[in-house]
Scaffold this active site. Structure first.
Site, PDB file in Angstrom:
ATOM      1  N   LYS A 112       0.821  -1.209   0.000  1.00 11.67           N
ATOM      2  CA  LYS A 112       0.000   0.000   0.000  1.00 11.67           C
ATOM      3  C   LYS A 112       0.866   1.274   0.000  1.00 11.67           C
ATOM      4  CE  LYS A 112      -4.038  -2.219   0.683  1.00 11.67           C
ATOM      5  NZ  LYS A 112      -3.640  -3.623   0.892  1.00 11.67           N
TER       6      LYS A 112
HETATM    7  C1  LIG Z   1      -4.303  -4.793   0.517  1.00 11.95           C
HETATM    8  C2  LIG Z   1      -3.488  -6.013   0.450  1.00 11.95           C
HETATM    9  C3  LIG Z   1      -3.775  -7.038  -0.460  1.00 11.95           C
HETATM   10  C4  LIG Z   1      -4.952  -6.966  -1.403  1.00 11.95           C
HETATM   11  O1  LIG Z   1      -4.798  -5.970  -2.375  1.00 11.95           O
HETATM   12  P1  LIG Z   1      -6.085  -5.437  -3.175  1.00 11.95           P
HETATM   13  O2  LIG Z   1      -5.603  -4.301  -3.976  1.00 11.95           O
HETATM   14  O3  LIG Z   1      -7.075  -5.046  -2.124  1.00 11.95           O
HETATM   15  O4  LIG Z   1      -6.577  -6.579  -3.980  1.00 11.95           O
HETATM   16  C5  LIG Z   1      -2.929  -8.128  -0.510  1.00 11.95           C
HETATM   17  N1  LIG Z   1      -1.885  -8.234   0.335  1.00 11.95           N
HETATM   18  C6  LIG Z   1      -1.594  -7.283   1.238  1.00 11.95           C
HETATM   19  C7  LIG Z   1      -0.442  -7.482   2.140  1.00 11.95           C
HETATM   20  C8  LIG Z   1      -2.372  -6.146   1.319  1.00 11.95           C
HETATM   21  O5  LIG Z   1      -2.071  -5.187   2.216  1.00 11.95           O
END
Ligand SMILES: *Cc1c(COP(=O)(O)O)cnc(C)c1O
Length: 495
Positions: A112
């Site tokens: 993120k």
């Molecule tokens: C948010 C997240 C995901 C999922 O990603 P999306 O964009 O919501 O599909 C997978 N792994 C981790 C560690 C995340 O923080």
């Protein structure tokens, strides 16, 4: 060429990129999509040796056409300078003939950060460009990682404040402590008595509450979102798929123009949607492998064309993927159908009855899922085979990719897996997967063991986190979220 953004659901008003970033979500409740996806010449040799920031500019300038070159370059510089613990920003690690795109070298140890360190700068610049003199309230629901990354990205950014809602029992201990120890004079963290979907629905309903929005605006504020429904999140995520691809060319793993597969552990469908955009821009991708955990609503969708959220919800060892309503799938439905009415119809059906069935060609994707046991086995097997340690989310990706290979016999196409979190962030389950007899329950000890297995220091981002003071203690019932938000912005005078 100027690119504008319209709603997935029928409102045809075109918005410039900066306007779409500010608004977050369209008036009719739809998501913003670019009216056309720009192309990039993937065979250009220029890209192969570009560093991450340069490549980010090449991608962003195609989508955010109302930002000037200088504005974009400054945003990118501010976002990626000094915030990552690896000089390449996104290292690509080969293990077991798979390429792990390590997206977790930012401040919060999850992918993120890649977009959320940039979004505040895009947003601030957008506010200036659009003569907005209101204070921006970032309201965000998190399944664990977005929250912390938003808090880090926006902390102490002038003219912005952040409210993060997380499901009380739906995030890992470490994710929770990361948020509760967050410093900054403009941040607010709230534990919600419900799951992620409840929190996200509450946020969406606040964005769509005209009365509340009007009241808030009259008091000098506007809402925006840091969730992956904001195009300012989505577009920065395209960059690393291209970066990974060019890295493989540079290292002679593939030839220019060669097709690859991309596997993405998926929850809200944001990260894999960015890979889809990369493909539409011209990246040679054979299959986009959508990897789910036990909450396998997307696996069912890609295999049957039916989306159905009416099912049991599980808490798993990959909590950031514990989601039954994958918001960004709406954008894919729009792109595949190129039909706003149809997309609107699907979303209305989802709202009303919790399901819908599509008649669209889904063959660019391959849906797979990993059970809890599969996930643990994947971590252990990869470690024993190669010494490389992945977190639980990345392990879901690895397990699903192995299943894809076995079922489809596609063993020669090189595969990139989005490694979405550092194993330290989910140390307890990672350690338990590698050594089922390990009994230590304290997180600092688990981190210590992991660091000795990996033969490296515990990352600074979380080292000593348990010694930091707890700074937030808000708890809120689902039905009180609106009131809480109202109160925390407008205080007692707001009623
Ligand atoms: C948010 C997240 C995901 C999922 O990603 P999306 O964009 O919501 O599909 C997978 N792994 C981790 C560690 C995340 O923080």
């Amino acid at each position: 060429m100027k690119i504008s953004y319209i709603s997935t659901r029928g409102d045809n008003t075109p918005y410039l990129a900066s306007e779409a970033v500010l608004k977050g979500i369209a008036h009719d409740g739809g998501l913003f999509v670019p009216t056309n996806i720009p192309k990039m010449d993937m065979s250009s040799l220029n890209f192969i040796n570009m560093d991450y920031k340069k490549l980010a500019y090449e991608v962003l300038k195609l989508y955010m056409t109302d930002y000037s070159e200088q504005e974009l370059k400054r945003c990118i510089e501010d976002a990626y300078t000094g915030k990552f613990d690896n000089e390449n920003i996104v290292p690509v690690i080969k293990a077991d003939d798979v390429f792990f795109l390590e997206l977790f070298h930012g401040k919060t140890l999850a992918f993120k950060d890649m977009a959320l360190c940039l979004l505040p700068h895009l947003l601030k610049t957008a506010a200036v460009k659009n003569n907005i003199n209101k204070k921006i309230i970032i309201l965000t629901a998190t399944s664990g990682d977005t929250g912390k990354a938003a808090l880090e990205g926006f902390k102490d950014v002038e003219g912005v404040s952040v409210i993060v809602l997380y499901p009380k029992n739906g995030v890992s201990k470490l994710q929770e402590i990361q948020m509760l120890t967050q410093e900054g004079n403009n941040v607010c963290v709230v534990a919600v008595e419900g799951n992620f979907d409840d929190a996200q629905s509450a946020v969406k309903s606040i964005f769509n509450d005209n009365e509340l929005n009007k009241k808030v605006e009259e008091n000098g504020y506007i809402f925006s979102s840091a969730n992956s429904i904001n195009i300012g999140r989505l577009i920065p995520q395209i960059v690393y798929y291209l970066f990974g691809y060019f890295n493989l060319i540079k290292n002679n793993e593939i030839k220019s123009g060669e097709e690859i597969n991309i596997t993405v552990p998926t929850g809200n469908f944001g990260n894999i949607l960015a890979a889809y955009y990369a493909k539409k821009m011209g990246l040679p991708v054979k299959k986009l492998i959508c990897a789910s955990n036990k909450n396998k609503v997307l696996y069912d969708f890609f295999n049957t064309g039916s989306y159905d959220k009416n099912r049991e919800f599980y808490l798993t060892s990959s909590p950031s993927m514990d989601i039954l309503i994958s918001s960004n799938l709406e954008r894919l439905l729009y792109h595949l159908s190129e039909d706003q009415n149809k997309t609107k119809y699907y979303m209305e059906s989802l709202n009303k009855s919790g399901n819908y069935k599509v008649d669209l060609d889904l063959s660019e994707f391959y849906g797979e899922y990993a059970s809890e046991e599969d996930t643990m086995i994947a971590i252990k097997q990869l470690y024993e085979k190669t010494g490389y340690i992945v977190d639980t989310h990345t392990a879901v990706g690895y397990s699903c990719y192995e299943k894809y290979k076995n079922k489809m016999g596609d063993i020669n196409t090189k595969n990139i897996i989005a490694a979405t979190a550092s194993p330290y962030k989910f140390a307890k389950d990672v350690v338990r997967a590698i050594d089922p007899f390990y009994e230590e329950n304290e997180i600092p000890k688990q981190l210590g063991l992991l660091s000795s297995l990996k033969k490296e220091d515990i990352p600074d981002q979380i080292n000593g986190i348990y010694d930091r003071p707890i700074l937030h203690n808000n708890i809120c019932a689902i039905e009180d979220i609106k009131k809480f938000v109202d109160n925390s912005i407008l205080g007692n005078n707001g009623n």
